[in-house]
Design a protein around this motif. Structure first.
Motif, PDB file in Angstrom:
ATOM      1  N   PHE A  30      -5.302 -11.649 -14.705  1.00  0.00           N
ATOM      2  CA  PHE A  30      -5.955 -10.527 -14.140  1.00  0.00           C
ATOM      3  C   PHE A  30      -4.766 -10.012 -13.272  1.00  0.00           C
ATOM      4  N   ARG A  31      -4.006  -9.537 -13.625  1.00  0.00           N
ATOM      5  CA  ARG A  31      -2.883  -9.058 -12.839  1.00  0.00           C
ATOM      6  C   ARG A  31      -2.095  -7.982 -13.619  1.00  0.00           C
ATOM      7  N   VAL A  32      -1.450  -6.982 -12.750  1.00  0.00           N
ATOM      8  CA  VAL A  32      -0.823  -5.905 -13.386  1.00  0.00           C
ATOM      9  C   VAL A  32       0.722  -5.909 -12.759  1.00  0.00           C
ATOM     10  N   TYR A  33       1.617  -5.579 -13.490  1.00  0.00           N
ATOM     11  CA  TYR A  33       2.953  -5.510 -12.851  1.00  0.00           C
ATOM     12  C   TYR A  33       3.466  -4.127 -13.047  1.00  0.00           C
ATOM     13  N   LEU A  34       4.066  -3.589 -12.015  1.00  0.00           N
ATOM     14  CA  LEU A  34       4.612  -2.289 -11.764  1.00  0.00           C
ATOM     15  C   LEU A  34       6.118  -2.120 -11.771  1.00  0.00           C
ATOM     16  N   GLU A  35       6.790  -1.103 -12.623  1.00  0.00           N
ATOM     17  CA  GLU A  35       8.186  -1.033 -12.571  1.00  0.00           C
ATOM     18  C   GLU A  35       8.552  -0.604 -11.137  1.00  0.00           C
ATOM     19  N   GLY A  36       9.569  -1.363 -10.605  1.00  0.00           N
ATOM     20  CA  GLY A  36      10.282  -1.291  -9.302  1.00  0.00           C
ATOM     21  C   GLY A  36       9.759  -1.989  -8.351  1.00  0.00           C
ATOM     22  N   LEU A  37       8.631  -2.466  -8.564  1.00  0.00           N
ATOM     23  CA  LEU A  37       8.075  -3.449  -7.448  1.00  0.00           C
ATOM     24  C   LEU A  37       8.455  -4.926  -7.581  1.00  0.00           C
ATOM     25  N   THR A  38       9.348  -5.228  -6.894  1.00  0.00           N
ATOM     26  CA  THR A  38       9.832  -6.568  -7.042  1.00  0.00           C
ATOM     27  C   THR A  38      10.134  -6.994  -5.588  1.00  0.00           C
ATOM     28  N   ARG A  39      10.192  -8.556  -5.663  1.00  0.00           N
ATOM     29  CA  ARG A  39      10.755  -9.250  -4.388  1.00  0.00           C
ATOM     30  C   ARG A  39      11.841 -10.132  -4.795  1.00  0.00           C
ATOM     31  N   GLU A  40      12.480 -10.547  -3.688  1.00  0.00           N
ATOM     32  CA  GLU A  40      13.471 -11.318  -4.108  1.00  0.00           C
ATOM     33  C   GLU A  40      13.172 -12.893  -3.787  1.00  0.00           C
ATOM     34  N   LYS A  41      13.632 -13.752  -4.814  1.00  0.00           N
ATOM     35  CA  LYS A  41      13.397 -15.186  -4.507  1.00  0.00           C
ATOM     36  C   LYS A  41      14.404 -15.951  -3.616  1.00  0.00           C
ATOM     37  N   VAL A  42      14.376 -16.945  -3.168  1.00  0.00           N
ATOM     38  CA  VAL A  42      15.095 -17.639  -2.355  1.00  0.00           C
ATOM     39  C   VAL A  42      16.446 -17.562  -3.093  1.00  0.00           C
ATOM     40  N   ASP A  43      16.609 -17.937  -4.241  1.00  0.00           N
ATOM     41  CA  ASP A  43      17.970 -18.103  -5.176  1.00  0.00           C
ATOM     42  C   ASP A  43      18.594 -16.747  -5.284  1.00  0.00           C
ATOM     43  N   GLY A  44      17.741 -15.351  -4.896  1.00  0.00           N
ATOM     44  CA  GLY A  44      18.564 -14.211  -4.886  1.00  0.00           C
ATOM     45  C   GLY A  44      18.005 -13.384  -6.321  1.00  0.00           C
ATOM     46  N   LYS A  47       0.924  -1.269   0.023  1.00  0.00           N
ATOM     47  CA  LYS A  47       0.052   0.266  -0.009  1.00  0.00           C
ATOM     48  C   LYS A  47       1.022   1.197  -0.183  1.00  0.00           C
ATOM     49  N   GLY A  48       0.537   2.070  -0.909  1.00  0.00           N
ATOM     50  CA  GLY A  48       1.301   3.550  -0.953  1.00  0.00           C
ATOM     51  C   GLY A  48       2.215   3.662  -2.009  1.00  0.00           C
ATOM     52  N   PHE A  49       2.577   2.442  -2.693  1.00  0.00           N
ATOM     53  CA  PHE A  49       3.736   2.439  -3.658  1.00  0.00           C
ATOM     54  C   PHE A  49       3.176   2.808  -4.937  1.00  0.00           C
ATOM     55  N   GLU A  50       4.074   3.660  -5.564  1.00  0.00           N
ATOM     56  CA  GLU A  50       3.482   4.320  -6.767  1.00  0.00           C
ATOM     57  C   GLU A  50       4.414   4.027  -7.927  1.00  0.00           C
ATOM     58  N   GLY A  51       4.144   3.664  -9.020  1.00  0.00           N
ATOM     59  CA  GLY A  51       4.827   3.226 -10.090  1.00  0.00           C
ATOM     60  C   GLY A  51       4.142   3.143 -11.386  1.00  0.00           C
ATOM     61  N   LYS A  52       4.938   2.896 -12.384  1.00  0.00           N
ATOM     62  CA  LYS A  52       4.509   2.842 -13.897  1.00  0.00           C
ATOM     63  C   LYS A  52       4.282   1.501 -14.211  1.00  0.00           C
ATOM     64  N   VAL A  53       2.990   1.102 -14.839  1.00  0.00           N
ATOM     65  CA  VAL A  53       2.772  -0.242 -15.436  1.00  0.00           C
ATOM     66  C   VAL A  53       3.573  -0.718 -16.391  1.00  0.00           C
ATOM     67  N   SER A  54       4.376  -1.794 -16.097  1.00  0.00           N
ATOM     68  CA  SER A  54       5.192  -2.089 -17.083  1.00  0.00           C
ATOM     69  C   SER A  54       4.446  -3.374 -17.919  1.00  0.00           C
ATOM     70  N   ARG A  55       3.586  -4.178 -17.344  1.00  0.00           N
ATOM     71  CA  ARG A  55       2.952  -5.118 -18.126  1.00  0.00           C
ATOM     72  C   ARG A  55       1.479  -5.429 -17.473  1.00  0.00           C
ATOM     73  N   VAL A  56       0.603  -5.859 -18.314  1.00  0.00           N
ATOM     74  CA  VAL A  56      -1.056  -6.204 -18.038  1.00  0.00           C
ATOM     75  C   VAL A  56      -1.066  -7.613 -18.613  1.00  0.00           C
ATOM     76  N   ASP A  57      -1.490  -8.691 -17.325  1.00  0.00           N
ATOM     77  CA  ASP A  57      -1.557  -9.730 -17.889  1.00  0.00           C
ATOM     78  C   ASP A  57      -3.197 -10.136 -17.747  1.00  0.00           C
ATOM     79  N   LEU A  58      -3.530 -10.221 -18.993  1.00  0.00           N
ATOM     80  CA  LEU A  58      -5.066 -10.482 -19.258  1.00  0.00           C
ATOM     81  C   LEU A  58      -5.449 -11.803 -18.492  1.00  0.00           C
ATOM     82  N   LYS A  59      -4.620 -12.792 -18.816  1.00  0.00           N
ATOM     83  CA  LYS A  59      -4.868 -14.124 -18.589  1.00  0.00           C
ATOM     84  C   LYS A  59      -5.118 -14.437 -16.999  1.00  0.00           C
TER      85      LYS A  59
END
Length: 175
Positions: free
Chosen positions: A73-87, A59-71
């Motif tokens: 129903f999800r939106v991906y924002l630039e800069g909003l990432t998380r790190e997987k276990v492998d880094g 909540k509160g994160f602002e960013g630009k939409v980098s991708r829209v996944d219609l299949k």
């Protein structure tokens, strides 16, 4: 996606929806500034829009939409990432109902046409409210009640006349 209240059928209709319906389901509300400026409450999210997350862990994160996944129903924002276990960093998927559009990407003429098509409906309501301030509304309400009073008096007079006319034929018919 209405027609049945059965949750299983609702999910089936959602997951099997065609692309043109999926696109409409990807709609997010516009910010109050855009709502006032454009006169439109919601629009489907597009690549290039700037959005703010209004609910959830981010909540509160602002960013630009980098991708829209219609299949999915999800939106991906630039800069909003998380790190997987492998880094490795992966984008975090967000549902469009959790977003609020801050700025629109108007590169597409079709989107401009959608805004132009939707705008007059909202403008008419706004114009009516702007034309009639509270003082004018009160004055109009007074005029309406004053106009209604003579009509009410006239209807009382016609009612009395009707009663008299009804009573007189009964006496004539009785004799």
């Amino acid at each position: 996606m209405q027609g049945t209240k059965n949750p299983g059928k609702q999910r089936k209709m959602l997951f099997n929806a065609p692309a043109h319906i999926r696109h409409k389901l990807m709609a997010s509300p516009l910010s109050p500034e855009l709502l006032a400026q454009r006169g439109v409450k919601t629009l489907p999210v597009r690549k290039g829009d700037s959005v703010r997350i209004v609910r959830g862990d981010h909540k509160g994160f602002e960013g630009k939409v980098s991708r829209v996944d219609l299949k999915h129903f999800r939106v991906y924002l630039e800069g909003l990432t998380r790190e997987k276990v492998d880094g490795t960093a992966v984008f975090v998927a967000t549902h469009p109902s959790k977003l609020m559009i801050r700025t629109l990407n108007l590169d597409d003429k079709v989107r401009k046409a959608v805004l132009a098509r939707k705008k007059p409906i909202m403008k008419k309501k706004g114009e009516k409210a702007a034309k009639k301030p509270a003082a004018k509304k009160a004055a109009e309400a007074k005029e309406i009640t004053e106009e209604a009073k003579p009509v009410a008096v006239a209807s009382e007079e016609t009612a009395k006349a009707a009663e008299e006319s009804e009573s007189s034929p009964q006496t004539e018919g009785g004799t």
